[in-house]
Scaffold this motif. Structure first.
Motif, PDB file in Angstrom:
ATOM      1  N   GLU A 125       0.865  -1.193  -0.148  1.00  0.00           N
ATOM      2  CA  GLU A 125      -0.170  -0.106   0.118  1.00  0.00           C
ATOM      3  C   GLU A 125       0.788   1.222   0.041  1.00  0.00           C
ATOM      4  N   LEU A 126       1.840   1.246   0.909  1.00  0.00           N
ATOM      5  CA  LEU A 126       2.929   2.259   0.696  1.00  0.00           C
ATOM      6  C   LEU A 126       3.536   2.652  -0.619  1.00  0.00           C
ATOM      7  N   ASP A 127       3.804   1.627  -1.168  1.00  0.00           N
ATOM      8  CA  ASP A 127       4.623   1.690  -2.576  1.00  0.00           C
ATOM      9  C   ASP A 127       3.707   2.172  -3.397  1.00  0.00           C
ATOM     10  N   ALA A 128       2.347   1.601  -3.371  1.00  0.00           N
ATOM     11  CA  ALA A 128       1.288   2.120  -4.287  1.00  0.00           C
ATOM     12  C   ALA A 128       1.048   3.933  -3.927  1.00  0.00           C
ATOM     13  N   LYS A 159      16.649  -8.326  -2.087  1.00  0.00           N
ATOM     14  CA  LYS A 159      16.113  -7.488  -3.365  1.00  0.00           C
ATOM     15  C   LYS A 159      15.187  -8.512  -4.016  1.00  0.00           C
ATOM     16  N   ARG A 160      15.652  -9.809  -3.957  1.00  0.00           N
ATOM     17  CA  ARG A 160      14.459 -10.653  -4.847  1.00  0.00           C
ATOM     18  C   ARG A 160      12.959 -10.534  -3.984  1.00  0.00           C
ATOM     19  N   ARG A 161      13.171 -10.708  -2.807  1.00  0.00           N
ATOM     20  CA  ARG A 161      11.883 -10.750  -1.822  1.00  0.00           C
ATOM     21  C   ARG A 161      11.100  -9.660  -2.287  1.00  0.00           C
ATOM     22  N   ILE A 162      11.639  -8.295  -2.114  1.00  0.00           N
ATOM     23  CA  ILE A 162      10.802  -6.953  -2.270  1.00  0.00           C
ATOM     24  C   ILE A 162      10.235  -6.986  -3.753  1.00  0.00           C
ATOM     25  N   LEU A 166       6.266  -6.733  -4.501  1.00  0.00           N
ATOM     26  CA  LEU A 166       5.976  -5.605  -5.274  1.00  0.00           C
ATOM     27  C   LEU A 166       5.483  -5.728  -6.929  1.00  0.00           C
ATOM     28  N   GLY A 167       6.257  -6.583  -7.505  1.00  0.00           N
ATOM     29  CA  GLY A 167       6.010  -6.822  -8.671  1.00  0.00           C
ATOM     30  C   GLY A 167       6.931  -5.940  -9.546  1.00  0.00           C
ATOM     31  N   HIS A 168       7.755  -5.185  -9.198  1.00  0.00           N
ATOM     32  CA  HIS A 168       8.590  -4.118  -9.932  1.00  0.00           C
ATOM     33  C   HIS A 168       9.896  -4.131  -9.313  1.00  0.00           C
TER      34      HIS A 168
END
Length: 271
Positions: A125-128, A159-162, A166-168
């Motif tokens: 949500e924060l990313d969006a 890095k892989r997990r995030i 997040l899909g980006h």
């Protein structure tokens, strides 16, 4: 040289466990500091704008500042994000992936005991909403005391997990405890991170000539008084990066590595 204060916060709360208390800023103090930043004439810019300048892109505007937050505590969503959104201020949140909650539980053993952390849903949500999400390893270790293999997995696995969640792509990394070394910085580059936040000389200003793989930050703590913060907003009261690593820093790394080899690692506070 253009001086750029990159402010580093951890928790913003009226309550925190004892180990985190020294790194916790009360919400009312945080609001006062945001007002001081505005009143000083500083312009808060996205971290990526500073990084672009450090990588040879356009210079940052005069009197620029950056806001960063480490670890991923729950108060970022409940307290910090609304305050920043109300002021239209950009920020970067570096999350420790092994501490984030998934379906009401932490992802394994949390490195941050007795304190609420964000859930992955909240991070999304924060990313969006426009908060830049960066990486802060999986388990928050002292990277410069680990084997090359372990350090690589902490840096690349995070890095892989995030990115999976997040899909980006995500680009910004922060060293736990501010500790790095030439080998660690190489691993960070190889993992695909394009910038990495450090803590130089306890607190220091970044600049338009800083190293993007260990740019300096000003750590805001519970004992950061109004006068000191005001000096920071004026570009005073701390050294300006870049500068060479001192003998004390190198000696401290040797000590921590020796402790790790003996099986009695130095217990740095997880901040």
């Amino acid at each position: 040289m253009s001086v750029v204060p990159v402010f580093l916060y951890h928790a913003v709360s009226d309550r925190s466990p004892s180990w985190l208390a020294r790194f916790t800023v009360a919400p009312r103090t945080f609001v006062e500091q945001l007002d001081m930043i505005a009143d000083s004439g500083l312009r808060v810019i996205p971290l990526r704008q500073l990084v672009a300048a450090l990588l040879g892109g356009p210079a940052v505007p005069p009197r620029s500042a950056v806001l960063t937050f480490d670890d991923g505590y729950a108060d970022f969503a409940s307290t910090v994000a609304p305050l920043l959104a109300a002021r239209g201020l950009p920020s970067t949140l570096y999350v420790t992936t092994g501490a984030l909650r998934d379906a009401g539980r932490t992802s394994g053993h949390s490195p941050f005991p007795s304190v609420a952390t964000l859930s992955w849903d909240q991070v999304k949500e924060l990313d969006a909403a426009g908060v830049e999400i960066g990486g802060h390893t999986t388990t928050h270790p002292q990277l410069d005391t680990l084997s090359r293999r372990s350090a690589r997995e902490e840096v690349a696995g995070c890095k892989r997990r995030i990115e999976d969640e997040l899909g980006h792509r995500v680009d910004s990394f922060a060293y736990p405890h501010g500790y790095s070394s030439r080998t660690v910085r190489t691993l960070v580059r190889e993992a695909g991170w394009t910038s990495a936040a450090a803590i130089r000389a306890a607190s220091a200003f970044s600049s338009d000539q800083d190293d993007p793989m260990r740019f300096a930050r000003l750590m805001v703590r519970a004992d950061t008084g109004r006068d000191r913060f005001a000096r920071w907003t004026s570009g005073e009261g701390a050294p300006v990066a870049p500068f060479s690593e001192g003998l004390m820093t190198r000696g401290w790394r040797v000590y921590r590595r020796a402790k790790a080899v003996t099986g009695r690692p130095y217990r740095a506070l997880p901040a």
